[in-house]
Design a protein around this motif. Structure first.
Motif, PDB file in Angstrom:
ATOM      1  N   GLY A  81       0.967  -0.690  -0.066  1.00 44.72           N
ATOM      2  CA  GLY A  81       0.541  -0.264  -0.088  1.00 44.72           C
ATOM      3  C   GLY A  81       0.895   1.123   0.013  1.00 44.72           C
ATOM      4  O   GLY A  81       0.056   2.265   0.047  1.00 44.72           O
ATOM      5  N   THR A  82       2.228   1.448  -0.237  1.00 44.44           N
ATOM      6  CA  THR A  82       2.856   2.600  -0.402  1.00 44.44           C
ATOM      7  C   THR A  82       3.040   2.946  -1.391  1.00 44.44           C
ATOM      8  O   THR A  82       2.945   2.261  -2.742  1.00 44.44           O
ATOM      9  N   ASP A  83       4.258   4.148  -1.987  1.00 43.32           N
ATOM     10  CA  ASP A  83       4.116   4.231  -3.423  1.00 43.32           C
ATOM     11  C   ASP A  83       5.230   3.166  -4.370  1.00 43.32           C
ATOM     12  O   ASP A  83       5.113   3.744  -5.567  1.00 43.32           O
ATOM     13  N   LYS A  84       5.576   2.275  -3.764  1.00 44.90           N
ATOM     14  CA  LYS A  84       6.339   1.608  -3.812  1.00 44.90           C
ATOM     15  C   LYS A  84       5.391   0.475  -4.772  1.00 44.90           C
ATOM     16  O   LYS A  84       5.883  -0.958  -5.703  1.00 44.90           O
ATOM     17  N   ASP A  85       4.567  -0.466  -4.370  1.00 42.34           N
ATOM     18  CA  ASP A  85       3.684  -1.489  -4.490  1.00 42.34           C
ATOM     19  C   ASP A  85       3.269  -0.527  -5.791  1.00 42.34           C
ATOM     20  O   ASP A  85       2.554   0.163  -6.399  1.00 42.34           O
ATOM     21  N   GLN A  86       3.022  -1.754  -6.651  1.00 40.14           N
ATOM     22  CA  GLN A  86       2.698  -1.550  -8.241  1.00 40.14           C
ATOM     23  C   GLN A  86       2.074  -2.825  -8.455  1.00 40.14           C
ATOM     24  O   GLN A  86       1.851  -3.031  -8.945  1.00 40.14           O
ATOM     25  N   SER A  87       0.618  -1.996  -7.415  1.00 44.10           N
ATOM     26  CA  SER A  87      -0.501  -3.517  -7.586  1.00 44.10           C
ATOM     27  C   SER A  87      -1.432  -2.402  -9.299  1.00 44.10           C
ATOM     28  O   SER A  87      -1.131  -1.261  -9.756  1.00 44.10           O
ATOM     29  N   LYS A  88      -1.550  -3.697  -9.646  1.00 46.09           N
ATOM     30  CA  LYS A  88      -2.388  -3.476 -10.657  1.00 46.09           C
ATOM     31  C   LYS A  88      -3.679  -3.606 -10.628  1.00 46.09           C
ATOM     32  O   LYS A  88      -4.296  -3.238 -11.845  1.00 46.09           O
ATOM     33  N   SER A  89      -4.050  -3.534  -9.699  1.00 49.33           N
ATOM     34  CA  SER A  89      -5.354  -4.056  -9.650  1.00 49.33           C
ATOM     35  C   SER A  89      -6.416  -2.675  -9.525  1.00 49.33           C
ATOM     36  O   SER A  89      -6.296  -1.523  -9.372  1.00 49.33           O
ATOM     37  N   GLU A  90      -7.741  -2.741 -10.939  1.00 52.81           N
ATOM     38  CA  GLU A  90      -8.543  -1.342 -10.568  1.00 52.81           C
ATOM     39  C   GLU A  90      -9.570  -1.316 -10.119  1.00 52.81           C
ATOM     40  O   GLU A  90     -10.201  -0.398  -9.481  1.00 52.81           O
ATOM     41  N   ASN A  91      -9.561  -1.976  -9.321  1.00 47.82           N
ATOM     42  CA  ASN A  91     -11.303  -2.420  -8.916  1.00 47.82           C
ATOM     43  C   ASN A  91     -10.827  -2.294  -7.112  1.00 47.82           C
ATOM     44  O   ASN A  91     -11.920  -2.696  -6.564  1.00 47.82           O
ATOM     45  N   GLN A  92     -10.058  -2.094  -6.542  1.00 47.45           N
ATOM     46  CA  GLN A  92      -9.235  -2.443  -5.585  1.00 47.45           C
ATOM     47  C   GLN A  92      -9.637  -1.563  -4.601  1.00 47.45           C
ATOM     48  O   GLN A  92      -9.107  -0.031  -4.904  1.00 47.45           O
ATOM     49  N   GLN A  93     -10.118  -1.280  -3.989  1.00 50.42           N
ATOM     50  CA  GLN A  93     -10.792  -0.268  -3.132  1.00 50.42           C
ATOM     51  C   GLN A  93      -9.975   0.698  -2.022  1.00 50.42           C
ATOM     52  O   GLN A  93      -9.569   1.430  -1.752  1.00 50.42           O
ATOM     53  N   PHE A  94      -8.844  -0.155  -1.182  1.00 39.86           N
ATOM     54  CA  PHE A  94      -7.748   0.295  -0.662  1.00 39.86           C
ATOM     55  C   PHE A  94      -6.513  -0.375  -0.778  1.00 39.86           C
ATOM     56  O   PHE A  94      -6.251  -1.290  -1.895  1.00 39.86           O
ATOM     57  N   LYS A  95      -5.741   0.481  -1.403  1.00 44.62           N
ATOM     58  CA  LYS A  95      -4.244  -0.090  -1.037  1.00 44.62           C
ATOM     59  C   LYS A  95      -3.621  -0.761  -0.661  1.00 44.62           C
ATOM     60  O   LYS A  95      -3.052  -1.775  -0.762  1.00 44.62           O
ATOM     61  N   ASN A 101      -5.846   1.971   4.094  1.00 42.61           N
ATOM     62  CA  ASN A 101      -5.722   3.978   2.884  1.00 42.61           C
ATOM     63  C   ASN A 101      -6.440   3.860   1.521  1.00 42.61           C
ATOM     64  O   ASN A 101      -6.050   2.251   1.088  1.00 42.61           O
ATOM     65  N   ARG A 102      -6.542   4.635   1.033  1.00 38.30           N
ATOM     66  CA  ARG A 102      -6.854   4.938  -0.560  1.00 38.30           C
ATOM     67  C   ARG A 102      -5.876   5.253  -1.015  1.00 38.30           C
ATOM     68  O   ARG A 102      -5.981   5.083  -2.777  1.00 38.30           O
ATOM     69  N   GLU A 103      -4.757   6.189  -0.525  1.00 40.49           N
ATOM     70  CA  GLU A 103      -4.309   6.919  -1.646  1.00 40.49           C
ATOM     71  C   GLU A 103      -2.731   5.879  -0.913  1.00 40.49           C
ATOM     72  O   GLU A 103      -2.614   5.518   0.192  1.00 40.49           O
ATOM     73  N   PRO A 104      -1.782   5.967  -1.333  1.00 41.44           N
ATOM     74  CA  PRO A 104      -0.683   5.209  -1.189  1.00 41.44           C
ATOM     75  C   PRO A 104       0.034   6.565  -0.089  1.00 41.44           C
ATOM     76  O   PRO A 104       0.663   7.311  -0.186  1.00 41.44           O
ATOM     77  N   ASP A 105       0.745   4.950   0.668  1.00 37.74           N
ATOM     78  CA  ASP A 105       1.285   6.004   1.542  1.00 37.74           C
ATOM     79  C   ASP A 105       2.925   5.664   1.022  1.00 37.74           C
ATOM     80  O   ASP A 105       3.065   5.214  -0.071  1.00 37.74           O
TER      81      ASP A 105
END
Length: 355
Positions: A81-95, A101-105
């Motif tokens: 869930g940080t700005d290093k996390d390169q999740s590709k999911s578009e449907n994920q509500q939380f990081k 958290n809705r925005e990357p930490d």
């Protein structure tokens, strides 16, 4: 299905839950990010850009990901869930599903990322082979290698095919001391980086109580230095070597540290500032033990060990529903002591298939 009593069935279910908690005993309900840099269990997520995540996030947030267990790392902050996390999911509500958290930490600048986070280990840069019987040791110092894991044959500098075998089982490579003769391993990379300080230690009168073996890298020779302490630094002719430390080495290092001048002695600064964890071992952070008995928790632990992670979410949900219904169905049998027949169980599944 053979006839069995409802009490026997429910007892077996409890045994399965107890077994699952032995395999993964901690309650995976909180991310360690907000606790900052810790010595903790770290898991590499290759799906999200080779980041490192904590124990709880590996279970709750990365169930369907390509995960590699790295065991412990020092001074590491979870990157789920940080700005290093390169999740590709578009449907994920939380990081992060645990921190919500809705925005990357902000990712920690202290985290050190080596090849372990790509699923590679040792100087041979290979993925871990669960079918191999080769011994792997983690470097307890890790300042140069990031606490990497090494094959015994790579420690002595031998190709894998040259390792002797006893029947179908690999034995320790020539030059490796018995595993029960030491407590910790320091790789040749870290020894080379701080060779001045290790030469000082090997020349100290207490060296025989600290250093168990000096293992030449690239040679079949293994030197036991515990009975050959010298008054001046040992000259290895430029050869790289690893060290193993005896049981109780931390207390002996503390004694050496007490005899050194804290203002002028470089060895004191080394022990106090660079490798304090060798003198006072860092405790490994662990989540509170899991005391719950819900079926979904139990199945999550079993699936973590026995199935592909991508099937875990669906399996947990389905099993949770099924067990609840089955327990309710069997309750009258248990209360009356009536034997459960195969026909009873078939009727149960037939009724649930129709729901």
């Amino acid at each position: 299905m053979s006839n069995t009593s409802a009490i026997e069935y429910l007892s077996r279910q409890q045994e399965l839950e107890d077994e699952a908690r032995k395999l993964m005993p901690w309650d995976p309900k909180s991310c360690s990010y907000e606790k900052g840099a810790l010595r903790q269990q770290v898991f590499a997520c290759r799906t999200h850009g080779n980041i490192g995540v904590c124990y709880s996030c590996s279970i709750q947030c990365h169930t369907s990901c390509d995960i590699v267990e790295l065991f412990t790392k020092r001074n590491f902050t979870c990157d789920c869930g940080t700005d290093k996390d390169q999740s590709k999911s578009e449907n994920q509500q939380f990081k992060c599903q645990l921190r919500k958290n809705r925005e990357p930490d902000v990712a920690s600048l202290q985290n050190v990322y080596g090849h372990n986070f790509r699923g590679l280990f040792c100087s041979c840069n290979q993925e871990y082979d669960p079918d191999s019987s080769a011994v792997m040791l983690q470097c307890v110092l890790g300042s140069e290698c990031n606490e990497d894991w090494y094959h015994d044959y790579c420690i002595v500098g031998k190709p894998k095919q040259e390792v002797k075998k006893n029947g179908d089982e690999e034995t320790l490579a020539d030059g490796m001391p018995p595993l029960d003769s030491f407590d910790a391993f320091i790789c040749w990379k870290c020894v080379s980086k701080y060779e001045y300080y290790f030469q000082r230690l090997m020349s100290h009168p207490l060296a025989q109580d600290i250093i168990a073996h000096r293992i030449q890298h690239g040679s079949s020779e293994e030197k036991d230095v515990s009975h050959s302490v010298k008054k001046r630094p040992i000259d290895d002719g430029g050869n790289e070597y690893s060290l193993t430390l005896k049981h109780g080495y931390s207390k002996k290092l503390a004694k050496i540290k007490e005899t050194l001048d804290k203002e002028t002695d470089k060895l004191y600064k080394f022990l106090n500032d660079l490798v304090p964890f060798l003198v006072n071992d860092d405790p490994v952070y662990e989540e509170p033990e899991d005391t719950a008995t819900e079926a979904d928790d139990m199945v999550a632990l079993l699936l973590q060990n026995c199935m592909q992670r991508e099937h875990a979410v669906a399996g947990i949900s389905a099993f949770n529903t099924l067990k609840t219904r089955l327990s309710e169905y069997l309750k009258p049998f248990a209360e009356s002591g009536k034997v459960v027949s195969g026909e009873d169980i078939n009727n149960f599944f037939k009724e649930n298939d129709e729901k």
